[in-house]
Design a protein around this motif. Structure first.
Motif, PDB file in Angstrom:
ATOM      1  N   MET A 130       0.814  -1.219   0.000  1.00  0.00           N
ATOM      2  CA  MET A 130       0.000   0.000   0.000  1.00  0.00           C
ATOM      3  C   MET A 130       0.846   1.266   0.000  1.00  0.00           C
ATOM      4  SD  MET A 130      -3.314  -0.728   2.417  1.00  0.00           S
ATOM      5  CE  MET A 130      -2.370  -1.280   3.822  1.00  0.00           C
ATOM      6  N   LEU A 131       2.035   1.216   0.601  1.00  0.00           N
ATOM      7  CA  LEU A 131       2.874   2.414   0.656  1.00  0.00           C
ATOM      8  C   LEU A 131       3.286   2.869  -0.735  1.00  0.00           C
ATOM      9  CD1 LEU A 131       5.175   1.739   3.743  1.00  0.00           C
ATOM     10  CD2 LEU A 131       3.295   3.374   3.549  1.00  0.00           C
ATOM     11  N   GLY A 132       3.487   1.933  -1.605  1.00  0.00           N
ATOM     12  CA  GLY A 132       3.863   2.295  -2.966  1.00  0.00           C
ATOM     13  C   GLY A 132       2.678   2.559  -3.871  1.00  0.00           C
ATOM     14  N   GLY A 133       1.456   2.303  -3.385  1.00  0.00           N
ATOM     15  CA  GLY A 133       0.268   2.473  -4.205  1.00  0.00           C
ATOM     16  C   GLY A 133      -0.078   1.191  -4.944  1.00  0.00           C
ATOM     17  N   GLU A 134      -1.354   0.820  -4.943  1.00  0.00           N
ATOM     18  CA  GLU A 134      -1.770  -0.422  -5.590  1.00  0.00           C
ATOM     19  C   GLU A 134      -3.210  -0.295  -6.060  1.00  0.00           C
ATOM     20  OE1 GLU A 134      -1.866  -3.602  -2.827  1.00  0.00           O
ATOM     21  OE2 GLU A 134      -3.297  -2.619  -1.487  1.00  0.00           O
ATOM     22  N   PHE A 135      -3.561  -1.088  -7.029  1.00  0.00           N
ATOM     23  CA  PHE A 135      -4.921  -1.167  -7.550  1.00  0.00           C
ATOM     24  C   PHE A 135      -5.437  -2.576  -7.284  1.00  0.00           C
ATOM     25  CE2 PHE A 135      -3.014   2.248  -9.959  1.00  0.00           C
ATOM     26  CZ  PHE A 135      -4.022   3.216  -9.991  1.00  0.00           C
ATOM     27  N   VAL A 136      -6.555  -2.687  -6.572  1.00  0.00           N
ATOM     28  CA  VAL A 136      -7.123  -3.990  -6.237  1.00  0.00           C
ATOM     29  C   VAL A 136      -8.611  -3.981  -6.545  1.00  0.00           C
ATOM     30  CG1 VAL A 136      -5.437  -4.515  -4.439  1.00  0.00           C
ATOM     31  CG2 VAL A 136      -7.512  -3.280  -3.848  1.00  0.00           C
ATOM     32  N   LYS A 137      -9.135  -5.156  -6.802  1.00  0.00           N
ATOM     33  CA  LYS A 137     -10.563  -5.328  -7.025  1.00  0.00           C
ATOM     34  C   LYS A 137     -11.253  -5.578  -5.682  1.00  0.00           C
ATOM     35  CE  LYS A 137     -11.208  -5.133 -11.535  1.00  0.00           C
ATOM     36  NZ  LYS A 137     -12.190  -4.227 -12.162  1.00  0.00           N
ATOM     37  N   ALA A 138     -12.325  -4.840  -5.414  1.00  0.00           N
ATOM     38  CA  ALA A 138     -13.034  -4.984  -4.143  1.00  0.00           C
ATOM     39  C   ALA A 138     -14.427  -4.399  -4.282  1.00  0.00           C
ATOM     40  CB  ALA A 138     -12.280  -4.289  -3.006  1.00  0.00           C
ATOM     41  N   GLU A 139     -15.235  -4.612  -3.237  1.00  0.00           N
ATOM     42  CA  GLU A 139     -16.597  -4.078  -3.172  1.00  0.00           C
ATOM     43  C   GLU A 139     -16.688  -3.044  -2.063  1.00  0.00           C
ATOM     44  OE1 GLU A 139     -19.281  -7.866  -4.708  1.00  0.00           O
ATOM     45  OE2 GLU A 139     -19.047  -7.504  -2.557  1.00  0.00           O
ATOM     46  N   VAL A 140     -17.463  -1.983  -2.300  1.00  0.00           N
ATOM     47  CA  VAL A 140     -17.678  -0.936  -1.301  1.00  0.00           C
ATOM     48  C   VAL A 140     -19.168  -0.685  -1.181  1.00  0.00           C
ATOM     49  CG1 VAL A 140     -15.453   0.160  -1.757  1.00  0.00           C
ATOM     50  CG2 VAL A 140     -17.476   0.943  -2.974  1.00  0.00           C
ATOM     51  N   VAL A 141     -19.553  -0.056  -0.060  1.00  0.00           N
ATOM     52  CA  VAL A 141     -20.946   0.287   0.188  1.00  0.00           C
ATOM     53  C   VAL A 141     -21.182   1.718  -0.293  1.00  0.00           C
ATOM     54  CG1 VAL A 141     -22.750   0.513   1.932  1.00  0.00           C
ATOM     55  CG2 VAL A 141     -20.986  -1.244   2.183  1.00  0.00           C
ATOM     56  N   THR A 142     -22.141   1.896  -1.196  1.00  0.00           N
ATOM     57  CA  THR A 142     -22.441   3.219  -1.736  1.00  0.00           C
ATOM     58  C   THR A 142     -23.332   4.002  -0.774  1.00  0.00           C
ATOM     59  OG1 THR A 142     -24.395   2.414  -2.925  1.00  0.00           O
ATOM     60  CG2 THR A 142     -22.257   2.278  -4.058  1.00  0.00           C
ATOM     61  N   ASP A 143     -23.623   5.255  -1.143  1.00  0.00           N
ATOM     62  CA  ASP A 143     -24.498   6.083  -0.311  1.00  0.00           C
ATOM     63  C   ASP A 143     -25.897   5.495  -0.192  1.00  0.00           C
ATOM     64  OD1 ASP A 143     -22.425   7.818   0.035  1.00  0.00           O
ATOM     65  OD2 ASP A 143     -23.002   9.136  -1.634  1.00  0.00           O
ATOM     66  N   GLY A 144     -26.307   4.766  -1.210  1.00  0.00           N
ATOM     67  CA  GLY A 144     -27.630   4.153  -1.174  1.00  0.00           C
ATOM     68  C   GLY A 144     -27.690   2.854  -0.386  1.00  0.00           C
ATOM     69  N   GLY A 145     -26.557   2.410   0.145  1.00  0.00           N
ATOM     70  CA  GLY A 145     -26.537   1.184   0.938  1.00  0.00           C
ATOM     71  C   GLY A 145     -26.343  -0.080   0.128  1.00  0.00           C
ATOM     72  N   THR A 146     -26.044   0.038  -1.163  1.00  0.00           N
ATOM     73  CA  THR A 146     -25.833  -1.131  -2.007  1.00  0.00           C
ATOM     74  C   THR A 146     -24.341  -1.387  -2.184  1.00  0.00           C
ATOM     75  OG1 THR A 146     -25.909   0.215  -4.006  1.00  0.00           O
ATOM     76  CG2 THR A 146     -27.984  -0.735  -3.223  1.00  0.00           C
ATOM     77  N   LEU A 147     -24.009  -2.650  -2.534  1.00  0.00           N
ATOM     78  CA  LEU A 147     -22.623  -3.018  -2.781  1.00  0.00           C
ATOM     79  C   LEU A 147     -22.294  -2.800  -4.253  1.00  0.00           C
ATOM     80  CD1 LEU A 147     -22.083  -6.300  -0.707  1.00  0.00           C
ATOM     81  CD2 LEU A 147     -21.055  -4.051  -0.301  1.00  0.00           C
ATOM     82  N   SER A 148     -21.195  -2.146  -4.495  1.00  0.00           N
ATOM     83  CA  SER A 148     -20.755  -1.901  -5.864  1.00  0.00           C
ATOM     84  C   SER A 148     -19.337  -2.434  -6.012  1.00  0.00           C
ATOM     85  CB  SER A 148     -20.793  -0.402  -6.174  1.00  0.00           C
ATOM     86  OG  SER A 148     -20.306  -0.159  -7.478  1.00  0.00           O
TER      87      SER A 148
ATOM     88  N   SER B 244     -14.395   0.775  11.607  1.00  0.00           N
ATOM     89  CA  SER B 244     -13.894  -0.287  12.469  1.00  0.00           C
ATOM     90  C   SER B 244     -14.887  -1.445  12.523  1.00  0.00           C
ATOM     91  CB  SER B 244     -13.650   0.258  13.883  1.00  0.00           C
ATOM     92  OG  SER B 244     -13.188  -0.755  14.725  1.00  0.00           O
ATOM     93  N   GLY B 245     -14.407  -2.637  12.218  1.00  0.00           N
ATOM     94  CA  GLY B 245     -15.244  -3.824  12.267  1.00  0.00           C
ATOM     95  C   GLY B 245     -16.024  -4.091  10.997  1.00  0.00           C
ATOM     96  N   ALA B 246     -15.986  -3.177  10.027  1.00  0.00           N
ATOM     97  CA  ALA B 246     -16.751  -3.362   8.795  1.00  0.00           C
ATOM     98  C   ALA B 246     -15.969  -4.237   7.820  1.00  0.00           C
ATOM     99  CB  ALA B 246     -17.065  -2.021   8.156  1.00  0.00           C
ATOM    100  N   THR B 247     -16.694  -5.063   7.072  1.00  0.00           N
ATOM    101  CA  THR B 247     -16.060  -5.934   6.091  1.00  0.00           C
ATOM    102  C   THR B 247     -15.881  -5.237   4.741  1.00  0.00           C
ATOM    103  OG1 THR B 247     -18.231  -6.833   5.506  1.00  0.00           O
ATOM    104  CG2 THR B 247     -16.948  -8.011   7.177  1.00  0.00           C
ATOM    105  N   HIS B 248     -16.627  -4.160   4.510  1.00  0.00           N
ATOM    106  CA  HIS B 248     -16.517  -3.407   3.267  1.00  0.00           C
ATOM    107  C   HIS B 248     -16.316  -1.930   3.582  1.00  0.00           C
ATOM    108  CE1 HIS B 248     -18.760  -7.042   2.064  1.00  0.00           C
ATOM    109  NE2 HIS B 248     -18.139  -6.911   0.904  1.00  0.00           N
ATOM    110  N   GLY B 249     -15.624  -1.259   2.685  1.00  0.00           N
ATOM    111  CA  GLY B 249     -15.430   0.170   2.839  1.00  0.00           C
ATOM    112  C   GLY B 249     -16.698   0.936   2.481  1.00  0.00           C
TER     113      GLY B 249
END
Length: 437
Positions: A146-164, A192-197
């Protein structure tokens, strides 16, 4: 003789031609191989001898210790056993501490992992020390990537509460997201404690597009992982303080409101009072000495000062003598003083009561905090934040209300006392004028 010399000179040449070079090389290689084999055998023998020596040294050390224990006697053996048990207990405590530190680290790592770096420890039941050490190694690998910067595939929670699902650019504790369709973009906050950002749409889309297309862009960086943004929101929103103040904040605000109203009314009342000029008492005595009491009362009616009301009532008793007028003046001054001091005690009570209510809220918040500690312990301070906030916010508002109330009461009291003193001075001047008649 010459033949012998010639013969001796030719002999070495003939012998050199008779020697086979190939045989010499073969013999040399054979000797070299035997030497190498001999050296290997010597090394093996040395290793075997070294092992035997180490084993004999260990046995000798054990025998020496046994001899020492025998020489110590019963008391010495008990002391030695006690020392050994104490050392074992110390080592066990250190091992437990290290195991606990590894456990806390692995849990914290799971809670604070950036998207795409979740640990597998959450899927392992009762992980051992080796597994936790592997988690430590993985944490270092994640930090380095992460210190050097990286691109990873992941899911996040949007403002509407859905996973994208999309791509996240992680740079240390910060991250930015762009979904595969290009609809959602912004910075990523890990709770803290969340599985998704959680996605925060607080950045410009063109900046995010440039970051993922070119690998470089100008973006705001919150190195605290969203904490600075949360603190900024709390500081920018004063209503949060009211929510954190608890129930004891409302009495403080109530007395502050009434104290402000009283102060405003009193300030308007005192600002309307204007002291008459120096010739006013002389003109008033002139009218009274001439017997024109109506003109004297008219002169009093044009003055915006409590002394006008006092002297208006006193003029009616001029015919009874100066002493009677003096008694009437003192009686009226008492009423003026009472009128001018009206509402000021409430402001004084506010200045004295607000800090006490704040202290009461502080005690209530501390009690609440200790109740939470009784249940959850001191490992996590977040459950205690409510009690601490209540304790500090009520004290803050108590002082905010008390200090202006104290200043306001001092200023209004001084102004009120000045008006009373001026009333007494002008009234006594009028009475003394009547006595000198």
């Amino acid at each position: 003789m010459l033949l012998f010399i010639l013969t001796m000179g030719v002999m070495p040449v003939v012998q050199a031609k008779d020697i086979d070079v190939k045989d010499l090389k073969s013999d040399l290689e054979d000797v070299s191989q035997r030497l190498t084999k001999y050296r290997d055998e010597v090394l093996i023998e040395k290793a075997s001898v070294a092992r035997e020596m180490n084993k004999m040294e260990e046995e000798l050390l054990i025998k020496r210790r046994e001899r020492e224990i025998v020489d110590l006697g019963a008391k010495g053996r008990e002391a030695k056993l006690y020392s050994l048990r104490k050392s074992v207990a110390t080592f066990k405590k250190e091992a437990d501490y290290i195991e606990g530190a590894l456990k806390d680290f692995s849990i914290e790592f799971d809670l604070r992992s950036r998207p795409g770096h979740q640990s597998e420890l959450g899927q392992v039941e009762n992980p051992d020390v080796v597994t936790r050490v592997k988690s430590l190694e993985k944490a270092f690998e994640s930090v380095n990537s992460m210190l050097g910067g990286e691109f990873v595939k992941a899911e996040v929670v949007t403002d509407g509460g859905t996973l994208s699902r999309g791509t996240i650019c992680n740079l240390g504790p910060a991250g930015w997201f762009k979904d595969d369709s290009g609809k959602y973009y912004g910075s990523v906050e890990m709770l803290s404690g969340a599985t998704h950002g959680r996605l925060n749409s607080d950045v410009n889309q063109s900046d995010v597009e440039a970051l993922f297309a070119q690998g470089s862009s100008r973006l705001k960086l919150d190195v605290t992982g969203g904490k600075a943004r949360a603190i900024s929101k709390i500081q920018d929103d004063p209503l949060k303080l009211f929510e954190k103040g608890g129930v004891w904040l409302w009495p403080i605000l109530t007395i502050a409101f009434f104290s402000t109203v009283c102060g405003v009314i009193k300030f308007i009342q005192l600002s309307k009072i204007k002291e008459p000029n120096a010739d006013w008492i002389g003109n008033l005595l002139t009218y009274v000495n001439k017997g024109d009491l109506d003109a004297a009362k008219s002169a009093c009616a044009g003055v915006a000062h409590p002394v006008a009301e006092v002297l208006t009532k006193s003029i009616d008793f001029v015919s009874a003598g100066a002493n009677v007028v003096e008694e009437v003046v003192y009686e009226r001054i008492i009423g003026v003083q009472s009128q001018l001091q009206k509402w000021l005690p409430f402001i004084a009570v506010t200045a004295a009561t607000a800090p006490l209510l704040g202290l009461l809220g502080t005690v209530s918040g501390m009690i609440r905090m200790f109740n939470v500690i009784t249940v959850t312990g001191t490992g996590d301070v977040k459950p205690m934040a409510g009690g601490i906030s209540e304790a500090l916010v009520t004290t803050l508002f108590g002082l905010i209300v008390a200090i202006p109330a104290l200043i306001l009461h001092t200023m209004l009291s001084r102004r009120s006392n000045g008006v009373v003193q001026a009333t007494e001075r002008l009234s006594l001047s009028f009475v003394n004028g009547l006595k000198s008649k």
